[in-house]
Scaffold this motif. Structure first.
Motif, short mmCIF file in Angstrom:
data_model
loop_
_atom_site.label_atom_id
_atom_site.label_comp_id
_atom_site.label_asym_id
_atom_site.label_seq_id
_atom_site.Cartn_x
_atom_site.Cartn_y
_atom_site.Cartn_z
N GLY A 1 0.81 -1.23 0.00
CA GLY A 1 0.00 0.00 0.00
C GLY A 1 0.84 1.27 0.00
O GLY A 1 0.29 2.38 0.00
N ALA A 2 2.17 1.11 -0.01
CA ALA A 2 3.04 2.30 0.00
C ALA A 2 3.03 2.98 -1.37
O ALA A 2 2.95 2.31 -2.40
N VAL A 3 3.15 4.30 -1.38
CA VAL A 3 3.31 5.01 -2.66
C VAL A 3 4.70 4.74 -3.19
O VAL A 3 5.68 4.91 -2.46
N ILE A 4 4.80 4.32 -4.44
CA ILE A 4 6.12 4.02 -5.00
C ILE A 4 6.48 4.95 -6.17
O ILE A 4 7.61 4.94 -6.64
N ARG A 5 5.52 5.74 -6.62
CA ARG A 5 5.78 6.68 -7.72
C ARG A 5 4.71 7.75 -7.68
O ARG A 5 3.56 7.46 -7.34
N VAL A 6 5.09 8.97 -8.02
CA VAL A 6 4.07 10.00 -8.23
C VAL A 6 4.58 11.01 -9.26
O VAL A 6 5.74 11.42 -9.22
N SER A 7 3.72 11.32 -10.20
CA SER A 7 4.00 12.37 -11.18
C SER A 7 2.98 13.47 -10.92
O SER A 7 1.83 13.17 -10.59
N GLY A 8 3.38 14.70 -11.07
CA GLY A 8 2.40 15.74 -10.76
C GLY A 8 2.82 17.14 -11.13
O GLY A 8 3.89 17.37 -11.74
N LEU A 9 1.94 18.06 -10.77
CA LEU A 9 2.14 19.48 -11.08
C LEU A 9 1.68 20.33 -9.90
O LEU A 9 0.65 20.02 -9.29
N VAL A 10 2.48 21.34 -9.58
CA VAL A 10 2.07 22.34 -8.59
C VAL A 10 2.06 23.68 -9.30
O VAL A 10 3.04 24.06 -9.95
N GLY A 11 0.94 24.41 -9.19
CA GLY A 11 0.85 25.74 -9.79
C GLY A 11 0.70 26.79 -8.70
O GLY A 11 0.12 26.51 -7.64
N PHE A 12 1.20 27.97 -8.96
CA PHE A 12 1.18 29.04 -7.95
C PHE A 12 0.34 30.21 -8.45
O PHE A 12 0.31 30.50 -9.66
N GLU A 13 -0.32 30.90 -7.52
CA GLU A 13 -1.20 32.00 -7.90
C GLU A 13 -0.44 33.12 -8.60
O GLU A 13 -1.02 33.88 -9.37
N SER A 14 0.89 33.18 -8.36
CA SER A 14 1.73 34.20 -9.00
C SER A 14 2.17 33.78 -10.39
O SER A 14 2.92 34.51 -11.06
N GLY A 15 1.76 32.61 -10.88
CA GLY A 15 2.01 32.23 -12.27
C GLY A 15 3.11 31.20 -12.48
O GLY A 15 3.23 30.63 -13.56
N GLU A 16 3.93 30.94 -11.44
CA GLU A 16 4.97 29.93 -11.62
C GLU A 16 4.34 28.53 -11.55
O GLU A 16 3.26 28.35 -11.00
N ALA A 17 5.06 27.56 -12.14
CA ALA A 17 4.56 26.18 -12.11
C ALA A 17 5.74 25.23 -11.99
O ALA A 17 6.87 25.54 -12.40
N SER A 18 5.46 24.06 -11.42
CA SER A 18 6.51 23.05 -11.29
C SER A 18 5.93 21.67 -11.53
O SER A 18 4.91 21.31 -10.94
N THR A 19 6.57 20.90 -12.41
CA THR A 19 6.20 19.50 -12.56
C THR A 19 7.24 18.65 -11.84
O THR A 19 8.39 19.05 -11.68
N PHE A 20 6.79 17.49 -11.37
CA PHE A 20 7.72 16.59 -10.68
C PHE A 20 7.33 15.16 -11.00
O PHE A 20 6.17 14.86 -11.26
N ASP A 21 8.33 14.29 -10.98
CA ASP A 21 8.12 12.88 -11.31
C ASP A 21 9.14 12.11 -10.49
O ASP A 21 10.35 12.25 -10.69
N VAL A 22 8.66 11.36 -9.50
CA VAL A 22 9.60 10.75 -8.54
C VAL A 22 9.17 9.32 -8.20
O VAL A 22 8.00 8.97 -8.33
N GLY A 23 10.10 8.52 -7.73
CA GLY A 23 9.73 7.19 -7.24
C GLY A 23 10.86 6.19 -7.37
O GLY A 23 12.03 6.54 -7.52
N TYR A 24 10.46 4.93 -7.30
CA TYR A 24 11.41 3.81 -7.27
C TYR A 24 11.30 2.92 -8.51
O TYR A 24 11.94 1.88 -8.56
N THR A 25 10.48 3.29 -9.48
CA THR A 25 10.02 2.32 -10.47
C THR A 25 10.62 2.47 -11.88
O THR A 25 10.21 1.74 -12.77
N ALA A 26 11.56 3.40 -12.08
CA ALA A 26 12.04 3.65 -13.44
C ALA A 26 13.22 2.77 -13.83
O ALA A 26 13.69 2.82 -14.97
N GLY A 27 13.73 1.97 -12.89
CA GLY A 27 14.80 1.05 -13.24
C GLY A 27 16.17 1.67 -13.35
O GLY A 27 17.14 1.01 -13.72
N THR A 28 16.28 2.95 -12.99
CA THR A 28 17.58 3.63 -13.03
C THR A 28 17.55 4.86 -12.14
O THR A 28 16.47 5.30 -11.71
N ALA A 29 18.74 5.38 -11.84
CA ALA A 29 18.82 6.62 -11.05
C ALA A 29 18.64 7.82 -11.98
O ALA A 29 19.33 7.91 -13.01
N ILE A 30 17.71 8.68 -11.65
CA ILE A 30 17.46 9.91 -12.43
C ILE A 30 17.38 11.06 -11.45
O ILE A 30 16.67 10.97 -10.44
#
Ligand SMILES: NC(=O)c1ccc[n+]([C@@H]2O[C@H](COP(=O)([O-])OP(=O)(O)OC[C@H]3O[C@@H](n4cnc5c(N)ncnc54)[C@H](OP(=O)(O)O)[C@@H]3O)[C@@H](O)[C@H]2O)c1
Length: 340
Positions: A208-237
């Motif tokens: 039941g543990a989270v092992i990957r998450v991809s997502g986006l955070v947006g800010f009211e001032s207009g900046e944005a950030s995407t992120f993609d993290v976890g253990y499942t890609a088979g390599t270090a990134i």
């Protein structure tokens, strides 16, 4: 500067890395290590001569040669240990992630009241590359608008705390997205609050543990950030792209530099960042070296000791604010992962 005596709580993986950094750091000394079992602490100090092994946190906190405590326990235990240390008048270095922003606030408020330093143990912010990017970014890339981070390492040991919801409730979100959120705090520095979150989590069927998450955070001032993290890609990134109005800064090792960090040690890969602007093709990209004779984990300890010696309460407050801001973003992602 006299040496700051550290006590370490925990004898696991990262406790060993940071204990070695304390030994290597100027201005710091590894005084003692505590475990819930004396035998563990004894084994831990066997290869670190001059360090005392003790059983239990109370014994550690009673020692006069311990002025600072590094908390290297699972996340579920961090606040209780840190608050005990703060109440005993010790400065605290607490490993990431924290349980939630409320926990971060309770610890940082208690530290402020006692006049001791609270710092989270995020290594990359202490590499000179981070300060170099912050100094160069306005000229090289203009106003920062978006940040994209990817952080994976291959990992599937279901006996590890990362797969145990009672010890690490946020799983890979706490373990890996912490760095993406900290990169927002350090590099993107949005002017406003976040007002948009979207996530695609993946949960381990067995635990039941989270092992990957991809997502986006947006800010009211207009900046944005995407992120993609976890253990499942088979390599270090460890990719980061910081986009401004006049160019872009990238790294492919933003968390642990390939050159000299606890996971990598390749003298042939200089530490630094890549800058591009205008219609540059790949051959025209600029690589800016930011060498460091000292690894970022050792620098973290040195900076901690320097801050304690300096006693600047504004610097203490800035350290606490960075932890709270990072954890607040992490909480938002975690809530979204749970569909809340
Ligand atoms: N900053 C970084 O780069 C970095 C890297 C890796 C991990 N971390 C973080 O550091 C934390 C620990 O990770 P790890 O990989 O080192 O875990 P680990 O190998 O399982 O070690 C955790 C240690 O904490 C102690 N411990 C366990 N439960 C405890 C409790 N209830 N109260 C007090 N002590 C307890 C144990 O030592 P004893 O049994 O001897 O008491 C154990 O060896 C995690 O939250 C992780 O996200 C940070």
């Amino acid at each position: 500067m006299s040496e700051l005596g550290f006590g370490v709580v925990g004898t696991g993986f990262i406790a060993g890395i940071v204990a070695n950094a304390i030994v290597a750091a100027q201005g710091a000394r590894l005084s003692a290590v505590s475990s819930r079992k004396l035998a563990n602490a004894r084994q831990f100090v066997a290869e670190r001569p001059g360090t005392e092994a003790v059983e239990g946190i109370d014994t550690l906190l009673a020692r006069e040669d311990v002025s600072a405590v590094y908390v290297a326990t699972p996340t579920s235990a961090k606040e209780a240990v840190a608050l005990a240390a703060i109440n005993a008048g010790k400065h605290v270095l607490v490993d990431k992630p924290l349980l939630d922003a409320g926990s971060a606030k309770r610890m940082t408020d208690a530290a402020a009241e006692k006049g001791v330093l609270f710092m989270d143990a995020t290594h990359f912010v202490h590499h000179p590359r981070t300060a170099a990017i912050l100094a160069a970014a306005p000229k090289k890339i203009g106003q920062t608008k978006s940040l994209h981070t990817t952080f994976y390492f291959p990992f599937d040991d279901r006996e590890n705390i990362r797969f145990d919801l009672s010890q690490e409730p946020m799983g890979a979100v706490g373990d890996m997205a912490w760095y993406s959120m900290r990169a927002i705090v350090e590099y993107l520095r949005p002017a406003g609050k976040f007002d948009k979150i979207a996530v695609v989590p993946e949960f381990d069927a067995a635990t039941g543990a989270v092992i990957r998450v991809s997502g986006l955070v947006g800010f009211e001032s207009g900046e944005a950030s995407t992120f993609d993290v976890g253990y499942t890609a088979g390599t270090a990134i460890m990719d980061l792209s910081l986009l401004g109005t006049r160019g872009m800064i990238t790294m492919d090792d933003f968390v642990l530099d390939w050159n000299d960090s606890f996971a990598f040690n390749n003298a042939d890969i200089p530490a630094g960042y890549t800058h591009r602007a205008g219609m540059a093709d790949r051959a025209a990209f600029e690589f800016v070296e930011t060498p460091s004779k000292t690894s970022q984990d050792t620098l973290m300890i040195q900076h901690f000791a320097e801050m304690v010696a300096g006693g600047d309460r504004r610097a203490f407050a800035a350290s606490a604010e960075a932890s709270i801001a990072t954890q607040t973003l992490l909480d938002a992602i975690w809530l979204a992962c749970q569909g809340r």
